[in-house]
Design a protein around this motif. Sequence first.
Motif, short mmCIF file in Angstrom:
data_model
loop_
_atom_site.label_atom_id
_atom_site.label_comp_id
_atom_site.label_asym_id
_atom_site.label_seq_id
_atom_site.Cartn_x
_atom_site.Cartn_y
_atom_site.Cartn_z
N PHE A 1 46.22 -3.02 15.17
CA PHE A 1 46.58 -1.74 15.77
C PHE A 1 47.93 -1.26 15.27
CE2 PHE A 1 43.97 -3.65 19.25
CZ PHE A 1 42.96 -2.71 19.25
N THR A 2 48.02 0.03 14.95
CA THR A 2 49.31 0.67 14.68
C THR A 2 49.45 1.81 15.67
OG1 THR A 2 48.47 2.27 13.07
CG2 THR A 2 49.15 0.11 12.21
N GLU A 3 50.56 2.52 15.60
CA GLU A 3 50.78 3.64 16.52
C GLU A 3 49.80 4.79 16.27
OE1 GLU A 3 52.79 3.46 19.05
OE2 GLU A 3 53.82 1.62 18.48
N THR A 4 49.26 4.89 15.06
CA THR A 4 48.41 6.03 14.71
C THR A 4 46.96 5.67 14.44
OG1 THR A 4 49.08 5.80 12.40
CG2 THR A 4 50.32 7.36 13.75
N GLU A 5 46.70 4.44 13.97
CA GLU A 5 45.33 4.08 13.58
C GLU A 5 45.17 2.57 13.63
OE1 GLU A 5 44.72 5.04 9.44
OE2 GLU A 5 46.68 4.26 8.91
N GLU A 6 43.99 2.10 13.21
CA GLU A 6 43.76 0.67 13.04
C GLU A 6 43.75 0.39 11.55
OE1 GLU A 6 40.23 -0.64 15.02
OE2 GLU A 6 40.85 0.18 16.94
N LEU B 1 46.57 -8.18 4.84
CA LEU B 1 46.69 -9.39 4.03
C LEU B 1 47.18 -9.06 2.62
CD1 LEU B 1 43.45 -11.27 5.14
CD2 LEU B 1 45.80 -11.97 5.62
N LYS B 2 46.70 -7.94 2.09
CA LYS B 2 47.13 -7.51 0.75
C LYS B 2 48.63 -7.20 0.74
CE LYS B 2 45.96 -4.19 -2.84
NZ LYS B 2 45.15 -3.04 -3.20
N LYS B 3 49.11 -6.51 1.79
CA LYS B 3 50.54 -6.20 1.89
C LYS B 3 51.37 -7.47 2.02
CE LYS B 3 50.05 -1.63 3.97
NZ LYS B 3 50.36 -0.78 5.12
N ALA C 1 59.21 -10.09 13.10
CA ALA C 1 59.99 -9.51 12.00
C ALA C 1 59.16 -9.43 10.73
CB ALA C 1 61.26 -10.32 11.76
N LEU C 2 58.34 -10.45 10.48
CA LEU C 2 57.48 -10.45 9.31
C LEU C 2 56.47 -9.31 9.38
CD1 LEU C 2 56.41 -11.86 6.70
CD2 LEU C 2 54.87 -13.14 8.19
N LEU C 3 55.80 -9.15 10.52
CA LEU C 3 54.83 -8.07 10.66
C LEU C 3 55.51 -6.72 10.61
CD1 LEU C 3 51.87 -7.36 10.91
CD2 LEU C 3 52.09 -7.46 13.39
N ILE D 1 55.97 -5.74 6.94
CA ILE D 1 54.79 -5.31 6.16
C ILE D 1 54.02 -4.18 6.81
CG2 ILE D 1 54.51 -7.51 4.97
CD1 ILE D 1 52.20 -8.12 6.91
N LEU D 2 54.17 -4.01 8.12
CA LEU D 2 53.45 -2.97 8.85
C LEU D 2 54.41 -2.38 9.89
CD1 LEU D 2 50.46 -2.03 8.63
CD2 LEU D 2 49.99 -3.43 10.63
N PRO D 3 55.35 -1.53 9.44
CA PRO D 3 56.44 -1.06 10.32
C PRO D 3 55.98 -0.37 11.61
CG PRO D 3 56.83 -0.40 8.05
CD PRO D 3 55.46 -0.99 8.10
N ASP D 4 54.83 0.29 11.59
CA ASP D 4 54.41 1.03 12.78
C ASP D 4 53.35 0.29 13.60
OD1 ASP D 4 52.46 1.38 10.84
OD2 ASP D 4 51.96 3.41 11.50
N TYR D 5 53.31 -1.07 13.48
CA TYR D 5 52.32 -1.79 14.28
C TYR D 5 52.59 -1.58 15.77
CZ TYR D 5 55.13 -5.87 15.77
OH TYR D 5 56.04 -6.70 16.38
N ASP D 6 51.53 -1.58 16.56
CA ASP D 6 51.63 -1.31 17.99
C ASP D 6 52.14 -2.56 18.72
OD1 ASP D 6 51.24 -0.76 20.70
OD2 ASP D 6 49.45 0.44 20.31
N LYS D 7 53.39 -2.51 19.13
CA LYS D 7 54.03 -3.66 19.75
C LYS D 7 53.46 -3.98 21.14
CE LYS D 7 57.98 -2.58 16.97
NZ LYS D 7 57.17 -1.73 16.11
N GLU D 8 52.77 -3.02 21.73
CA GLU D 8 52.15 -3.24 23.05
C GLU D 8 50.82 -4.00 22.92
OE1 GLU D 8 53.10 -1.56 26.20
OE2 GLU D 8 55.04 -1.28 25.22
#
Length: 132
Positions: free
Chosen positions: A54-59, A66-68, A90-92, A95-102
Amino acid sequence: MKLKDILAISGKGGLFKFVSQGRNGIIVESYEDKKRTVVHSSAKVSALEDIAIFTETEEVPLGDVLKKLYEKEGGKESISHKASPDELKALLQEILPDYDKERVYVSDIKKLVQWYNILLKYDLLKPAEEDK
């Protein structure tokens, strides 16, 4: 990288390769110890290609994440899945700055890192050749 036949099974650690359809379920082989086992149809089985983060905008499909991670690590092993929660987050984040932290838990990040290291160990992260 073909994630279609690579399976994660709820309650079992590691990753499995789909071998065949059985009478009462599917037959899988563990990447770690190469043992084959029958997974009954009542078990929760997920193909890695069907998993997304999950990210803030999409999945974002797991394959893209994995590629990133592969590119970030330069094709080398990542940190241990047993690293501290702050290191994993911090690692995620990198590689995925807008991942959904919730909705993305530390346990999810642990699985991501563990799966990445397993896939790398068995040379399953090489980019798949484009179909001609």
